[in-house]
Design an enzyme around this catalytic site. Structure first.
Site, PDB file in Angstrom:
ATOM      1  N   PRO A   1      -6.176   0.064  -9.330  1.00 49.08           N
ATOM      2  CA  PRO A   1      -6.130   1.582  -9.583  1.00 49.08           C
ATOM      3  C   PRO A   1      -7.208   1.972 -10.804  1.00 49.08           C
ATOM      4  CG  PRO A   1      -4.130   0.690  -9.381  1.00 49.08           C
ATOM      5  CD  PRO A   1      -4.946  -0.362  -9.278  1.00 49.08           C
TER       6      PRO A   1
ATOM      7  N   ILE B   1      -6.334  -1.516  -0.032  1.00 48.52           N
ATOM      8  CA  ILE B   1      -6.386  -2.770   0.818  1.00 48.52           C
ATOM      9  C   ILE B   1      -6.597  -2.527   2.270  1.00 48.52           C
ATOM     10  CG2 ILE B   1      -5.884  -5.230   0.734  1.00 48.52           C
ATOM     11  CD1 ILE B   1      -6.826  -4.057  -2.046  1.00 48.52           C
TER      12      ILE B   1
ATOM     13  N   GLU C   1     -20.491  -9.329   4.618  1.00 49.38           N
ATOM     14  CA  GLU C   1     -19.813  -8.153   4.371  1.00 49.38           C
ATOM     15  C   GLU C   1     -20.508  -6.860   4.640  1.00 49.38           C
ATOM     16  OE1 GLU C   1     -16.521  -5.598   1.476  1.00 49.38           O
ATOM     17  OE2 GLU C   1     -17.437  -7.755   0.600  1.00 49.38           O
TER      18      GLU C   1
END
Length: 375
Positions: free
Chosen positions: A122, A151, A236
């Protein structure tokens, strides 16, 4: 080999995904059975070794799967697949011990185990050195405390790679990675996060309330987590680039079909010069993007793809994807603003691409540092 894989991927998507995807979008999740179906079809762990459940194929085939899923307009599935097969599994292959690999990878390849990676918190997004999640040593291993947010696969994951501080005074060098079995006591999930796009891909907040982890839950070396993250980022971002390219191609195909049929002022929309010139630019962007993606793919195979190339790829292709989706939707007029037309999903699914895996602003800073050093 690639044409055979391509045909198989398309058949799988058309038979097992297309008939159900709208329902999954409405439900905000995909069934676990889909992961097992992908595993049975050989779509998970494509470039993993055969003795770990994979097919031992080229890494480009995994990127092709991501691209095709995205081209079909399944942005949520593309993100979920990218996390599981193109990020979590390679982390295990490159960093994990043989015992850890044997415990997890064959089951991830079969779709029995679903993977996620938890970095964002957060109060810490792109600034990973500011994370608060802590892992403290205990006589039996580790005790994990903290939370993560945004997530992907978080609601369904059986295994989560968690980024945690093991030395809060060491900055980035105090970060370690842990393999967290989500069946352990102390692990909980928040309510699914409602997003503006990629609805079929569940996104969760995760909580670690004093989870007792065994010693072998540590992935790699203690304190090397940030280095591992940097090591795996090029792959990624290859996946995110493949998503962007596939989505651009899919949006173009939908738009070409529409403008050839839709008529206005006595002629096809596709006969107006604005339409023709606009779509010519989209085609040019796609071809340019593909050329750079292929260049990066070649560098990745050779082990020479660095953070700057990965940042350029991620920055330009995701920004082009958003622009393309916006441009194509405009040619649909009012129909493009309705959920009845798939172009709307291409538009909504695209927006997060410039945010996750490193925001466009962070990508610019990475490239700027290669030119000017740190500010």
């Amino acid at each position: 080999m690639t044409p055979l894989f391509h045909d198989m991927i398309c058949r799988f998507l058309e038979q097992e995904v297309t008939p159900h995807y709208e329902a999954w979008e409405e439900a905000g999740e995909m069934p676990r059975a889909l992961w097992r179906q992908m595993g049975e079809a050989g779509l998970l762990g494509i470039d993993m070794p055969e003795d770990l459940g994979g097919a031992g194929a080229d890494v480009a085939i995994t990127q092709l799967v991501i691209e095709e899923i995205s081209r079909h307009g399944f942005g949520g599935l593309a993100s979920a697949y990218n996390i599981h097969a193109n990020i979590v599994m390679p982390y295990l292959l490159h960093i994990a011990t043989p015992a850890q690999q044997q415990r997890w990878l064959p089951f991830m390849a079969s779709g029995e185990t679903i993977g996620a990676i938890a970095m964002t918190e957060p109060g810490a997004g792109s600034d990973l050195a500011a994370i608060k999640t802590r892992a403290r040593r205990t006589p039996a291993g580790w005790r994990l405390e903290g939370s993560k947010i945004f997530i992907t696969n978080g609601q369904v994951a059986d295994l989560v790679i968690v980024c945690a501080k093991t030395d809060p005074d060491a900055g980035a060098k105090g970060v370690s990675l842990f393999l967290v079995d989500t069946s352990l006591p102390g692990f909980t999930r928040g309510q699914p996060i409602k997003k503006i796009g990629q609805h079929a891909s569940d996104t969760a907040e995760l909580f670690f309330d004093g989870i007792e982890l065994p010693e072998d839950a540590l992935l790699g070396e203690e304190g090397a987590g940030f280095a591992y993250l940097m090591q795996e980022l090029p792959r990624e971002r290859l996946g995110v680039g493949a998503q962007a390219l596939g989505a651009m191609q899919g949006a173009l195909e939908l738009t070409l079909e529409y403008v050839k049929e839709r008529r206005a002022f006595g002629q096809r929309v596709g006969d107006f010069q604005n339409t023709r010139f606009t779509l010519a630019e989209v085609r040019a962007d796609i071809d340019m993007g593909r050329a750079y993606l292929e260049k990066c793919m070649a560098q990745y195979r050779q082990g020479t793809m660095g953070p700057t190339e990965a940042a350029i790829l991620k920055l330009r292709l995701t920004e082009m994807q958003c622009a393309t989706a916006n441009t194509c939707l405009q040619l649909f007029g009012g129909y493009g603003y309705t959920r009845e037309y798939p172009i709307a999903r291409f538009y909504l699914d695209a927006r997060v691409q410039t945010i996750y895996a490193g925001t466009s602003e962070i990508m610019k800073e990475v490239v700027a540092r290669s030119l000017l050093g740190k500010a």
